[in-house]
Design an enzyme around this catalytic site. Structure first.
Site, PDB file in Angstrom:
ATOM      1  N   LYS A   1      41.846  41.487  40.145  1.00 20.95           N
ATOM      2  CA  LYS A   1      41.144  40.261  40.418  1.00 20.95           C
ATOM      3  C   LYS A   1      41.350  39.363  39.073  1.00 20.95           C
ATOM      4  O   LYS A   1      41.583  39.772  37.735  1.00 20.95           O
ATOM      5  CB  LYS A   1      39.532  40.413  40.366  1.00 20.95           C
ATOM      6  CG  LYS A   1      39.065  39.173  40.893  1.00 20.95           C
ATOM      7  CD  LYS A   1      39.031  39.261  42.552  1.00 20.95           C
ATOM      8  CE  LYS A   1      38.122  38.207  43.241  1.00 20.95           C
ATOM      9  NZ  LYS A   1      38.007  38.598  44.591  1.00 20.95           N
TER      10      LYS A   1
ATOM     11  N   ASN B   1      35.626  28.309  53.373  1.00 19.28           N
ATOM     12  CA  ASN B   1      36.425  29.044  54.304  1.00 19.28           C
ATOM     13  C   ASN B   1      35.679  30.170  55.003  1.00 19.28           C
ATOM     14  O   ASN B   1      35.788  30.171  56.243  1.00 19.28           O
ATOM     15  CB  ASN B   1      37.887  29.409  53.697  1.00 19.28           C
ATOM     16  CG  ASN B   1      38.711  30.245  54.605  1.00 19.28           C
ATOM     17  OD1 ASN B   1      38.573  31.445  54.506  1.00 19.28           O
ATOM     18  ND2 ASN B   1      39.704  29.599  55.508  1.00 19.28           N
TER      19      ASN B   1
ATOM     20  N   ASP C   1      40.851  32.922  46.228  1.00 19.22           N
ATOM     21  CA  ASP C   1      39.438  33.511  46.189  1.00 19.22           C
ATOM     22  C   ASP C   1      38.691  32.052  46.089  1.00 19.22           C
ATOM     23  O   ASP C   1      39.295  31.240  46.584  1.00 19.22           O
ATOM     24  CB  ASP C   1      39.390  34.318  45.101  1.00 19.22           C
ATOM     25  CG  ASP C   1      37.938  35.161  45.067  1.00 19.22           C
ATOM     26  OD1 ASP C   1      37.715  35.979  45.862  1.00 19.22           O
ATOM     27  OD2 ASP C   1      36.942  34.613  44.394  1.00 19.22           O
TER      28      ASP C   1
HETATM   29  N1  GLU Z   1      39.726  37.086  47.465  1.00 24.14           N
HETATM   30  C1  GLU Z   1      39.852  37.897  48.650  1.00 24.14           C
HETATM   31  C2  GLU Z   1      38.877  39.149  48.349  1.00 24.14           C
HETATM   32  O1  GLU Z   1      37.661  39.097  47.572  1.00 24.14           O
HETATM   33  C3  GLU Z   1      40.862  38.204  49.228  1.00 24.14           C
HETATM   34  C4  GLU Z   1      41.873  38.975  48.180  1.00 24.14           C
HETATM   35  C5  GLU Z   1      43.503  39.277  48.434  1.00 24.14           C
HETATM   36  O2  GLU Z   1      43.695  38.989  49.960  1.00 24.14           O
HETATM   37  O3  GLU Z   1      44.102  39.817  47.840  1.00 24.14           O
HETATM   38  O4  GLU Z   1      38.740  40.084  48.974  1.00 24.14           O
END
Ligand code: GLU
Length: 407
Positions: free
Chosen positions: A104, A219, A144
């Protein structure tokens, strides 16, 4: 006192570890991220001044495949938050059974006060700084909070310039005309509705006529609202950081609310509905509460006000451990974040796979595959909860850590 999400994540790991005869090496591997990266991001602003932002990327674990997870642009981003979010990605990716580890990242910035040019320069600078540690087989960022297909486009472009070759799979969540997948935009909300439907069915319950309140109308929250209505639920409230829109008979036209919010930058004044405080969304008399905003929204201070009997964690880390214990004691069914919101990364995997194999799937195909993934993860979680007489959260961790242990 602010609640440290990294402590929450560590506590969740220890709770699961207590129930498992966990190999000490695996425990040590999951207890700390593999690598943490902090970068300085100097940017020339439109008025020619220079501002320096701080960016983060945490690569938690890659036992099951390349690090994978989003990038968040928000003023509250810090290392503890990113570490927690990267841990949750490792767990989520194992639970939804995609061949990725967890990562992340983010920048401590309020992107809403930047011009498009400033945002692009910041994103390209971030990409240059992350270049040595990302790549299609190494670490694959995605959108995100406050990041989008446009931001993924800049990252892909900057990365390809530096790499000197095409590399569409370096990021997912791209727009369709830039190598993205059908269905990625809807994926998190739709996936959450599949998980809710399956767990309701397994509990011998029905969704028909159940009332829903959703905290967060980005979203994720807005698509979840649409699909919950398709499943027969009545969405009576949606909120953003400023207030809650409430209508007892149901907010049926979600697209109209989205348009209103886009045009006026607020939910206030949407015709035919009441406007309440932002906090009011949590304590409404509804069957299902859906935190779809940020961490730590359900805490020991407000858990007593919650009337819902089902909670669907579409945000990452919305419930603090002490509040979670209270909900468990009260018999509230909490569908944990690592299951509820894993549809986004599931379709990110489909996008990455299509890019790597030069394929292009239809939306129907993507939705069908997503349904299968969410349904089987929900079933595995439910079965583990029954077998171990534990909460769905603990069960989800047991399934995920079990899979990590098989590698
Ligand atoms: N940000 C999204 C999550 O927290 C998607 C992450 C991704 O698709 O790599 O799951």
């Amino acid at each position: 006192m602010s609640i440290n999400p990294w402590h929450t994540a560590q506590e969740q790991l220890e709770n699961a570890t207590d129930r498992l005869d966990l190999d000490p090496l695996l425990h040590a591997r999951l207890s700390q991220p593999d690598r943490i990266v902090e970068v300085s991001l100097p940017v020339t602003m439109d008025d020619d001044s220079v501002r320096v932002f701080t960016g983060f990327r945490v690569q938690h674990n890659n036992i099951r495949g390349p690090y994978k997870g989003g990038l968040r642009y928000h003023p509250h981003v810090d290392m503890n938050e990113v570490k927690a979010l990267s841990f949750w990605m490792t767990m989520k990716n194992a639970l939804i059974d995609v061949p990725f580890g967890g990562g992340k990242g983010g920048i401590a910035v309020d992107p809403k006060v930047l011009s498009v040019g400033e945002l692009e320069r910041l994103t390209r600078e971030f990409t240059r700084k992350l270049f040595p540690v990302i790549g299609p087989a190494l670490d694959v960022p995605a959108p995100d909070v406050n990041t989008s297909g446009q931001i993924m486009r800049w990252i892909r472009d900057e990365y390809e310039t530096l790499a000197g070759k095409q590399a569409p799979a370096v990021v997912t969540g791209k727009s369709l005309d830039n190598g993205g997948s059908e269905g990625r935009t809807e994926a998190t909300g739709l996936g959450g509705s599949f998980a809710l439907a399956e767990l309701t069915r397994l509990s011998g319950d029905t969704l028909k006529g159940k009332t829903v309140a959703i905290q967060g109308f980005g979203n994720v929250g807005s698509y979840f609202a649409e699909y919950a209505i398709e499943l027969g639920c009545v969405v009576v409230a949606v909120s953003d950081s400023k207030g809650t829109l409430y209508k007892q008979s149901g907010l049926n036209d979600v697209k109209a609310i989205e348009k209103y919010k886009k045009d006026t930058k607020s939910l206030d004044g949407f015709p035919g509905a009441d406007y309440l405080s932002a906090e009011a969304v949590l304590s409404l008399d509804v069957d299902i509460l859906v935190p779809a905003a940020l961490e730590n929204s359900i805490t020991i201070d407000n858990v007593g006000d919650i009337k819902a009997t089902i909670i669907v964690e579409m945000a990452n880390g919305p419930t603090t451990p002490d509040a979670d214990a209270v909900l468990n004691e009260r018999g509230v069914m909490v569908i944990p974040d690592i299951l509820a919101n894993s549809g986004g990364v599931a379709v990110s995997y489909f996008e990455w796979f299509q890019n790597m194999n030069d394929e292009s799937w239809t939306k129907e195909d993507v939705f069908e595959k997503l349904k299968q993934k969410m349904t089987s993860a929900a079933q595995a979680t439910f079965a583990s909860a029954v077998e171990n007489s534990c909460s769905l959260r603990e069960a989800a961790y047991l399934v995920a850590i079990g899979r990590l242990g098989q590698k």
